[in-house]
Write an enzyme that holds these catalytic residues in place. Structure first.
Site, PDB file in Angstrom:
ATOM      1  CG  LEU A  15      -2.059   1.015   1.223  1.00  0.00           C
ATOM      2  CD1 LEU A  15      -3.016   0.759   0.066  1.00  0.00           C
ATOM      3  CD2 LEU A  15      -2.811   0.953   2.546  1.00  0.00           C
ATOM      4  CB  CYS A  96      -4.264  -6.143   4.864  1.00  0.00           C
ATOM      5  SG  CYS A  96      -4.039  -4.492   5.566  1.00  0.00           S
ATOM      6  CE  LYS A 135       1.384 -11.077  -0.168  1.00  0.00           C
ATOM      7  NZ  LYS A 135       1.377 -10.802   1.275  1.00  0.00           N
ATOM      8  N   GLY A 229       9.094  -8.196  -0.844  1.00  0.00           N
ATOM      9  CA  GLY A 229       8.358  -6.968  -0.560  1.00  0.00           C
ATOM     10  C   GLY A 229       9.257  -5.777  -0.343  1.00  0.00           C
TER      11      GLY A 229
END
Length: 329
Positions: A15, A96, A135, A229
């Site tokens: 994000l 998340c 995910k 990431g």
């Protein structure tokens, strides 16, 4: 039917980071690494500016759209929109842990509702021909037994899920911030490796804590894919060797200077469309990470990109202010 995606290496959806400008930049470094969008909620697509959330440059392929939501009909509609825009994969966010995401009943909290996620997978599979993937985490709160994870994965496999990407940490839905949830729960690669043994026909990729291509290559001896990431964002040049080492593409990678040169026409086009330079330049700060003059590069851009009328010259002027580059630059 679309050709199968090569998932051996991918960049995590992050994000505020993996927007279309970031993805264009990363694609200049690696031609084959699978890229993911930031998470886009179904509400944003159904009631907001679809063009803003879905547009991307064709050079970004292969690129996947990550959706956040839990209503199967809404997820199917948004998956169809993503496919119509040309995305190569539609991914469901079940990882998340933020309060905002929980309040919307999506993200990691959905690990407690495997049937809901499976219903979304089925609806999306009926709506699109591109792959539908999930995910997830390895668990949430005290619901982190391997048996519960197997039940969750099994439900998605039965629903037709094409691939699973697992962040190899559990998530605490209360008591830890999203940032802390990326660091404090211990990494459990052993859990993901066991999942692959128990679901050998399912494409399984691992996310979490991967720092370099050596580590990625070692994991690929057992797993189908590795997702990197934050390290790929802060030090994007780790991707420069990916095409050769992971995808067996002998084409030499560009130099760092060539990447900047190839970014300039894109930047000018976006500036002409009203995009501020900082929206793009912020993604380039780590390009010279670990090289002489990297700090000067970062500081020059940070101090000048936000000024009125700032344009491509900020980047071209930043390059000479670095120390004499090595040939690899």
């Amino acid at each position: 039917m679309p050709a199968p995606l090569d998932r051996r290496l991918s960049i995590a959806p992050m994000l505020d980071w993996t927007d279309r400008h970031c993805r264009y930049f990363l694609r200049l470094i690696s031609r084959h690494t699978l890229l993911y969008t930031e998470m886009v909620t179904t509400g944003a697509l159904l009631h907001g500016d679809r063009e803003r959330f879905l547009r991307f440059d064709p050079s970004e392929h292969p690129v996947a759209l990550q959706l956040g939501g839990s209503d199967p009909a809404d997820m199917a509609t948004c998956a169809r929109l993503g496919a119509e825009y040309g995305y190569d994969e539609i991914n469901i966010n079940v990882g998340c842990p933020s309060d905002r995401v929980q309040n919307g009943r999506f993200g990691a909290c959905l690990m407690a509702e495997p049937g809901v996620v499976a219903d979304c997978v089925r609806a999306m599979k009926d709506a699109v021909v591109v792959p539908v993937t999930v995910k997830s985490r390895i668990g949430i709160d005290d619901r982190d037994s391997y048996g519960e994870l197997v039940d969750f994965v099994g439900a998605q496999v039965e629903a037709g899920c094409d691939a699973l990407i697992v962040h190899a940490r559990k998530a605490w839905l209360s008591g830890l911030s999203p940032k802390e949830n990326r660091d404090i729960p211990p990494l459990r690669y052993d859990v993901v490796l066991q999942l692959k043994r128990d679901f050998p026909a399912l494409s399984i990729s691992l996310n979490g804590g991967v720092q370099d291509l050596d580590q990625a290559c070692a994991l690929l001896e057992t797993l189908d894919g590795v997702m990197i990431g934050r390290e790929a964002y802060h030090n994007p040049w780790i991707l420069a060797a990916a095409d050769a080492r992971i995808f067996a593409d002998p084409t030499p990678p560009p130099t760092r200077h060539q990447v900047i040169e190839r970014m300039l026409p894109y930047i000018q086009r976006e500036l002409d469309a009203g995009v501020p330079l900082t929206a793009i330049s912020r993604h380039l700060l780590g390009l010279f990470q670990g090289r002489p003059g990297a700090r000067v590069w970062r500081r020059w851009i940070s101090e000048h990109a936000h000024l009125p009328g700032a344009g491509c010259e900020v980047l071209t002027e930043a390059l000479p202010r670095r120390m004499q580059p090595a040939a690899a630059d």
